[in-house]
Design an enzyme around this catalytic site. Structure first.
Site, PDB file in Angstrom:
ATOM      1  N   ASP A 281      34.622  33.110  40.078  1.00 13.27           N
ATOM      2  CA  ASP A 281      33.987  33.711  41.250  1.00 13.27           C
ATOM      3  C   ASP A 281      34.323  35.196  41.211  1.00 13.27           C
ATOM      4  O   ASP A 281      35.488  35.573  41.354  1.00 13.27           O
ATOM      5  CB  ASP A 281      34.529  33.057  42.519  1.00 13.27           C
ATOM      6  CG  ASP A 281      33.976  33.662  43.802  1.00 13.27           C
ATOM      7  OD1 ASP A 281      33.309  34.720  43.738  1.00 13.27           O
ATOM      8  OD2 ASP A 281      34.221  33.089  44.877  1.00 13.27           O
ATOM      9  N   VAL A 282      33.326  36.049  40.992  1.00 14.29           N
ATOM     10  CA  VAL A 282      33.611  37.467  40.777  1.00 14.29           C
ATOM     11  C   VAL A 282      34.191  38.148  42.006  1.00 14.29           C
ATOM     12  O   VAL A 282      34.754  39.247  41.896  1.00 14.29           O
ATOM     13  CB  VAL A 282      32.364  38.234  40.284  1.00 14.29           C
ATOM     14  CG1 VAL A 282      31.885  37.682  38.953  1.00 14.29           C
ATOM     15  CG2 VAL A 282      31.255  38.230  41.321  1.00 14.29           C
TER      16      VAL A 282
ATOM     17  N   ASN B 254      26.509  40.833  36.124  1.00 13.24           N
ATOM     18  CA  ASN B 254      25.257  40.378  36.707  1.00 13.24           C
ATOM     19  C   ASN B 254      25.383  39.542  37.978  1.00 13.24           C
ATOM     20  O   ASN B 254      24.442  39.498  38.766  1.00 13.24           O
ATOM     21  CB  ASN B 254      24.518  39.565  35.631  1.00 13.24           C
ATOM     22  CG  ASN B 254      23.371  38.762  36.185  1.00 13.24           C
ATOM     23  OD1 ASN B 254      22.363  39.314  36.615  1.00 13.24           O
ATOM     24  ND2 ASN B 254      23.527  37.436  36.190  1.00 13.24           N
TER      25      ASN B 254
ATOM     26  N   LYS C 198      23.181  46.899  46.376  1.00  9.41           N
ATOM     27  CA  LYS C 198      22.581  47.230  45.084  1.00  9.41           C
ATOM     28  C   LYS C 198      22.432  48.738  44.897  1.00  9.41           C
ATOM     29  O   LYS C 198      22.525  49.242  43.767  1.00  9.41           O
ATOM     30  CB  LYS C 198      21.245  46.521  44.929  1.00  9.41           C
ATOM     31  CG  LYS C 198      21.384  45.008  44.800  1.00  9.41           C
ATOM     32  CD  LYS C 198      22.257  44.610  43.620  1.00  9.41           C
ATOM     33  CE  LYS C 198      22.274  43.124  43.376  1.00  9.41           C
ATOM     34  NZ  LYS C 198      23.077  42.759  42.180  1.00  9.41           N
TER      35      LYS C 198
ATOM     36  N   TYR D 126      21.883  43.299  51.173  1.00  7.41           N
ATOM     37  CA  TYR D 126      21.541  43.249  49.755  1.00  7.41           C
ATOM     38  C   TYR D 126      21.160  44.629  49.229  1.00  7.41           C
ATOM     39  O   TYR D 126      21.688  45.083  48.204  1.00  7.41           O
ATOM     40  CB  TYR D 126      20.393  42.265  49.540  1.00  7.41           C
ATOM     41  CG  TYR D 126      19.976  42.113  48.102  1.00  7.41           C
ATOM     42  CD1 TYR D 126      20.724  41.326  47.230  1.00  7.41           C
ATOM     43  CD2 TYR D 126      18.849  42.752  47.611  1.00  7.41           C
ATOM     44  CE1 TYR D 126      20.353  41.187  45.902  1.00  7.41           C
ATOM     45  CE2 TYR D 126      18.468  42.623  46.285  1.00  7.41           C
ATOM     46  CZ  TYR D 126      19.230  41.826  45.435  1.00  7.41           C
ATOM     47  OH  TYR D 126      18.847  41.700  44.115  1.00  7.41           O
TER      48      TYR D 126
ATOM     49  N   THR E   1      13.639  33.452  39.500  1.00  7.04           N
ATOM     50  CA  THR E   1      14.966  32.870  39.282  1.00  7.04           C
ATOM     51  C   THR E   1      15.368  32.085  40.521  1.00  7.04           C
ATOM     52  O   THR E   1      14.718  32.175  41.570  1.00  7.04           O
ATOM     53  CB  THR E   1      16.014  33.966  39.040  1.00  7.04           C
ATOM     54  OG1 THR E   1      16.224  34.684  40.275  1.00  7.04           O
ATOM     55  CG2 THR E   1      15.580  34.933  37.948  1.00  7.04           C
TER      56      THR E   1
ATOM     57  N   ASP F 287      30.637  31.815  35.461  1.00  6.28           N
ATOM     58  CA  ASP F 287      29.881  31.483  36.660  1.00  6.28           C
ATOM     59  C   ASP F 287      30.795  30.691  37.586  1.00  6.28           C
ATOM     60  O   ASP F 287      31.836  30.182  37.170  1.00  6.28           O
ATOM     61  CB  ASP F 287      28.635  30.659  36.315  1.00  6.28           C
ATOM     62  CG  ASP F 287      27.564  30.751  37.397  1.00  6.28           C
ATOM     63  OD1 ASP F 287      26.639  31.559  37.251  1.00  6.28           O
ATOM     64  OD2 ASP F 287      27.679  30.022  38.413  1.00  6.28           O
TER      65      ASP F 287
END
Length: 238
Positions: free
Chosen positions: A53-54, A80, A150, A146, A181, A38
Site C-alpha cells: 500500500d503506497v 503509478n 494530480k 483528485y 481501466t 499492489d
C-alpha cells in the site's frame, strides 16, 4: 521497433490492473525484471510480486528492501498507484477524511515511492515515470481531491527531475485522459459517455496506448527528455 529493457530492474506500483498491469507486462516482454507492487497479490507469471500500500511508509520501505536484497538496484520506476476518490461532490460537500485518503495515496504515496526508489538509482542512474492526469491541467466539477493531487504530482515530477538530473536520473510523467481501466468504473455511465463525447477521438483510451508512452519515456530512446508531463487524452485538452 519495441523498446528493449534487457537486464533492467523495474518497479511498477498499482500493477494488479489497468495502466500498471499493462506497463508491467510490456516491460517484462521487453526483457526487464519487473517487481510488481499492489495492495492485492499479483499472480501473473514472470513478475516479482510484492504486496504494498503506497500510502503506508513501512510497506513502501519493504517493497524497496526486496529490490535492494534481490537485485541491489532499481533502474526503472513506474510510480503509478492512485485512486479517484468520491466523484460528484463539490468542495463544501467533500469530507476531510475522503480528501485525506486521496492525497495519502496519490500524492504522499508518490512521494514515498520516489523517496525510497531514488537512493537505489543514484549509483547507476535510471528513469522514472509518474502517473499524473489530465486533471492536473483541467478542472472537473466534483473531483477536487483528485485534480489537486494530480496537479501536485506534475510539480513533484518537475522538482525531482531538476534535483536528480546530475545523477543521471530522468523523471517524467504521463497525464492520461479517461482510460478504460477499473478506475474509470468509479464514474457513472453518464459521466463516461459525456467524456467520450467531448473527446475529439470520440472514445476512451486503452491501457496499452498509455503503456506505449510510458515505456518510451522509460527507454533509452527518451534519453534527452526529463521534467515533462505528457498529455495522452485523445485531444480533450486541445
Amino acid at each position: 521497433m519495441d523498446e528493449r529493457f534487457d537486464g533492467r530492474v523495474a518497479v511498477v506500483t498499482g500493477a494488479a490492473s489497468g495502466l500498471g498491469e499493462a506497463v508491467a507486462r510490456k516491460l517484462h516482454e521487453g526483457g526487464a525484471t519487473v517487481v510488481a507492487a499492489d495492495r492485492r497479490e499479483i499472480t501473473a507469471p514472470g513478475l516479482v510480486p510484492v504486496v504494498c500500500d503506497v500510502s503506508d511508509e513501512s510497506d513502501v520501505r519493504g517493497l524497496f528492501e526486496v529490490c535492494r536484497e534481490r537485485f541491489g538496484r532499481v533502474d526503472l520506476l513506474f510510480n503509478n498507484a492512485g485512486i479517484s476518490g468520491a466523484p460528484g461532490r463539490r468542495l463544501h460537500e467533500y469530507e476531510p477524511a475522503e480528501w485525506d485518503r486521496v492525497q495519502a495515496v496519490n500524492l504522499r504515496g508518490a512521494f514515498l515511492v520516489l523517496r525510497a526508489a531514488l537512493p537505489l538509482m543514484l549509483a547507476g542512474g535510471g528513469a522514472v515515470v509518474n502517473t499524473a492526469s489530465v486533471g492536473a491541467v483541467r478542472a472537473r466539477p466534483g473531483f477536487a481531491a483528485y485534480t489537486a493531487s494530480k496537479a501536485a504530482v506534475a510539480m513533484l515530477t518537475r522538482q525531482a527531475a531538476l534535483e536528480y538530473a546530475g545523477d543521471g536520473i530522468r523523471v517524467n510523467a504521463v497525464a492520461p485522459g479517461l482510460i478504460d481501466t477499473p478506475l474509470a468504473g468509479d464514474l457513472t455511465p453518464e459521466m463516461r459517455a459525456e467524456t467520450a463525447a467531448r473527446t475529439p477521438l470520440g472514445r476512451l483510451g486503452t491501457p496499452g496506448e498509455v503503456a506505449s508512452l510510458v515505456t518510451f519515456l522509460l527507454s533509452a530512446a527518451a534519453s534527452y527528455i526529463t521534467g515533462q508531463t505528457y498529455l495522452i487524452d485523445g485531444g480533450r485538452c486541445a
